[in-house]
Design an enzyme around this catalytic site. Structure first.
Site, PDB file in Angstrom:
ATOM      1  N   CYS A  31       0.827  -1.215   0.000  1.00 32.44           N
ATOM      2  CA  CYS A  31       0.000   0.000   0.000  1.00 32.44           C
ATOM      3  C   CYS A  31       0.865   1.272   0.000  1.00 32.44           C
ATOM      4  O   CYS A  31       1.541   1.561   0.984  1.00 32.44           O
ATOM      5  CB  CYS A  31      -0.910  -0.048   1.231  1.00 32.44           C
ATOM      6  SG  CYS A  31      -1.768   1.478   1.619  1.00 32.44           S
ATOM      7  N   CYS A  34      -0.011   3.854   2.687  1.00 38.34           N
ATOM      8  CA  CYS A  34       0.426   3.347   3.996  1.00 38.34           C
ATOM      9  C   CYS A  34       1.898   3.693   4.230  1.00 38.34           C
ATOM     10  O   CYS A  34       2.284   4.085   5.331  1.00 38.34           O
ATOM     11  CB  CYS A  34       0.245   1.837   4.079  1.00 38.34           C
ATOM     12  SG  CYS A  34      -1.463   1.274   3.919  1.00 38.34           S
TER      13      CYS A  34
END
Length: 101
Positions: A31, A34
């Site tokens: 991600c 993230c």
């Protein structure tokens, strides 16, 4: 202080039974957003050491916890107080937005 690794197995002891508030970062290795907020989460762990526990849950390895708390997008930050979700932030947001919540 570094964020605590939270798993399906230790979630209850680390989060639900914690005597201080716990901020959990639900994330995954693949991600991008993230990765963008990871340094912010690390900073918060140092800045609030002893006041708030900061933890990270890898959603790929700990799907039960992610499903239980309705995490559909990552990153998602959940703030737990006294074992209950007190606040939720979805997406990569600036540090000030996390702190004000």
């Amino acid at each position: 202080m570094k964020p605590v690794t939270i798993t399906d197995a230790n979630f209850e002891s680390e989060v639900i039974k914690s005597n201080i508030p716990v901020l959990i970062d639900f994330w995954a290795t693949w991600c991008g957003p993230c990765k963008a907020i990871a340094p912010i989460v690390e900073d918060l762990a140092k800045e609030y050491d002893g006041k708030i526990k900061i933890g990270k849950v890898d959603v790929d390895d700990n799907q039960q916890t992610a499903i239980k708390y309705g995490v559909r997008s990552i990153p998602t930050l959940l703030l737990f107080k006294e074992g209950k979700v007190n606040d939720m932030i979805v997406g990569a947001v600036p540090k000030m937005q996390i702190v004000k919540n």
